[in-house]
Design an enzyme around this catalytic site. Structure first.
Site, mmCIF file in Angstrom:
data_model
loop_
_atom_site.group_PDB
_atom_site.id
_atom_site.type_symbol
_atom_site.label_atom_id
_atom_site.label_comp_id
_atom_site.label_asym_id
_atom_site.label_seq_id
_atom_site.Cartn_x
_atom_site.Cartn_y
_atom_site.Cartn_z
ATOM 1 N N LYS A 168 0.841 -1.202 0.000
ATOM 2 C CA LYS A 168 0.000 0.000 0.000
ATOM 3 C C LYS A 168 0.879 1.256 0.000
ATOM 4 O O LYS A 168 2.086 1.182 0.310
ATOM 5 C CB LYS A 168 -0.892 -0.013 1.238
ATOM 6 C CG LYS A 168 -0.102 -0.072 2.537
ATOM 7 C CD LYS A 168 -0.949 -0.521 3.696
ATOM 8 C CE LYS A 168 -0.127 -0.508 4.974
ATOM 9 N NZ LYS A 168 -0.861 -1.097 6.097
ATOM 10 N N TYR A 213 15.392 31.119 6.603
ATOM 11 C CA TYR A 213 14.260 31.821 7.219
ATOM 12 C C TYR A 213 14.476 31.969 8.715
ATOM 13 O O TYR A 213 14.911 31.048 9.393
ATOM 14 C CB TYR A 213 12.973 31.037 6.980
ATOM 15 C CG TYR A 213 12.452 31.153 5.570
ATOM 16 C CD1 TYR A 213 12.083 32.401 5.044
ATOM 17 C CD2 TYR A 213 12.310 30.030 4.768
ATOM 18 C CE1 TYR A 213 11.595 32.509 3.751
ATOM 19 C CE2 TYR A 213 11.813 30.122 3.476
ATOM 20 C CZ TYR A 213 11.455 31.366 2.977
ATOM 21 O OH TYR A 213 10.975 31.471 1.701
HETATM 22 C C1 LIG Z 1 0.027 -1.926 6.741
HETATM 23 C C2 LIG Z 1 -0.435 -3.250 7.193
HETATM 24 C C3 LIG Z 1 0.483 -4.293 7.367
HETATM 25 C C4 LIG Z 1 1.981 -4.087 7.307
HETATM 26 O O1 LIG Z 1 2.401 -3.537 8.525
HETATM 27 P P1 LIG Z 1 3.949 -3.197 8.849
HETATM 28 O O2 LIG Z 1 3.906 -2.728 10.244
HETATM 29 O O3 LIG Z 1 4.344 -2.130 7.889
HETATM 30 O O4 LIG Z 1 4.711 -4.440 8.640
HETATM 31 C C5 LIG Z 1 -0.025 -5.551 7.651
HETATM 32 N N1 LIG Z 1 -1.359 -5.752 7.791
HETATM 33 C C6 LIG Z 1 -2.273 -4.758 7.673
HETATM 34 C C7 LIG Z 1 -3.706 -5.048 7.860
HETATM 35 C C8 LIG Z 1 -1.833 -3.468 7.387
HETATM 36 O O5 LIG Z 1 -2.722 -2.470 7.298
#
Ligand SMILES: *Cc1c(COP(=O)(O)O)cnc(C)c1O
Length: 355
Positions: free
Chosen positions: A46, A256
């Site tokens: 994602k 700045y």
């Molecule tokens: C984002 C996510 C993961 C991965 O988590 P990490 O902490 O980045 O390893 C796994 N399962 C679900 C449901 C997630 O939303």
């Protein structure tokens, strides 16, 4: 007459680049798959692989052996479907409208159903292979444990039954509580596979692994628990070009609000990275950039497109040279106050993402 717009021209090279260490990325998946024991490791891809660029990163993970992909949004599912087989993709946010359920069926990806309402919506749309998220304590997305006996759940064709740990990066009693609840869920819900762990969860040990793990952060070089130190390698190497070198006189200030004043004559570099690129103002006066093994301090405020650094110990560093941002994630998180997740996902669109 329409005003004339620019003709298409080849662009000069970008002044910001994000190098991905492909070997490290593949090795991180292999290490997490091995640490998952009898379970297989999938990948959370994602947010464009946590900002690294899915088009570059996903083929590397697939070549390492990954076959299970988790995205959040339907737009991300459509992108992933251009790279990997649709039947391997799960969409974590689930169908919150009938149109999304219809879209999932047409594309051939699995929705992760997160409520009884989504379960019914999926069945009404015609059903088919899906995943089911059961909430065991994070109270974010997922069916309540009380609802898993509903006849609609029994009518599903569930590939993977999931839950998500709230505190896997800590030694928290919540981990045991969620494990116990998920064990009960796994005996009650019929599915081909069961999956509980994110990156940190993998390090909690074999009881937590079930059939499939879902690492994200650690694939991309994050180290959420001490057990993973030394087993996970840095993947993302952001670099920015020096676009101007300046000589300061003693007493002159930079940036700045003049938060840094030169105590003596000194040479500084203006670097083409700023908060618009995800190099946030928390680095002002305390970040460091890397050049030929040397660490050069950030001077004064980070601005939108530029950051000023001290070139005192780098007299041979000049305009057009590339400086590395300090992105060894555990240390960078401690230095900046940002999480390792934020450091990665902040990296902006102006970075040329390259191998
Ligand atoms: C984002 C996510 C993961 C991965 O988590 P990490 O902490 O980045 O390893 C796994 N399962 C679900 C449901 C997630 O939303």
């Amino acid at each position: 007459m329409m005003p004339e717009t620019a003709p298409p021209l080849p662009l000069p090279p970008a002044a910001l680049r994000l190098r991905l260490d492909h070997a490290a990325l593949g090795a991180n998946w292999t290490a997490l798959d091995a640490l998952s024991g009898a379970a297989r490791a999938g990948a959370a891809i994602k947010a464009d692989c946590y900002g690294l660029g899915a088009t570059e990163a996903v083929p590397v993970l697939a070549a390492a052996g990954c076959r299970d992909w988790f995205v959040a949004h339907w737009q991300e599912a459509a992108e992933a479907a251009q790279i990997v087989p649709v039947g391997q993709i799960s969409v974590l946010h689930g169908p919150i409208t009938d149109a999304e359920a219809t879209y999932a069926r047409a594309l051939g990806v699995r929705p992760v159903l997160n409520s009884l309402e989504q379960v019914r919506r999926w069945l009404a749309a015609g059903g088919g292979p899906c995943d089911l998220m059961v909430d065991t304590g994070i109270n974010r997305l997922g069916l309540r444990v009380e609802d898993i006996g509903d006849p609609a759940v029994g009518a599903l064709d569930i590939d993977t039954c999931l839950s998500h740990l709230a505190s896997a990066d800590e030694d928290s009693a919540q981990n045991f509580a969620q494990l116990a609840r998920f064990g009960a869920v796994a005996s009650a819900v019929r599915a081909k596979r069961y999956s509980l762990c994110n990156s940190a969860g993998i390090a909690l040990g074999g009881d937590y692994h079930f059939d499939l793990t879902r690492p994200g952060l650690a694939l991309y070089g994050g180290v959420p628990r001490g057990e993973l130190t030394g087993r996970i390698a840095q993947v993302a190497f952001p670099e920015a070009a020096v676009i101007q070198v300046r000589q300061l006189h003693a007493g002159e200030s930079v940036g700045y609000n003049a938060t840094f004043t030169a105590p003596a004559a000194m040479r500084v570099g203006v670097v083409s990275v700023g908060y618009a690129d995800g190099y946030l103002r928390c680095w002002s006066g305390r970040g460091q950039v890397l050049w030929q093994g040397r660490r050069l301090p950030v001077l004064g405020r980070v601005s939108m497109d530029m950051t000023i650094v001290d070139l005192t110990t780098a007299p041979d560093c000049g305009e057009g040279d590339w400086l590395g941002l300090d992105y060894a994630l555990p240390g960078a998180a401690a230095a900046s106050g940002l999480s390792q997740y934020e450091l990665l996902t902040l990296l902006g669109r102006r970075f040329a993402r390259e191998a």
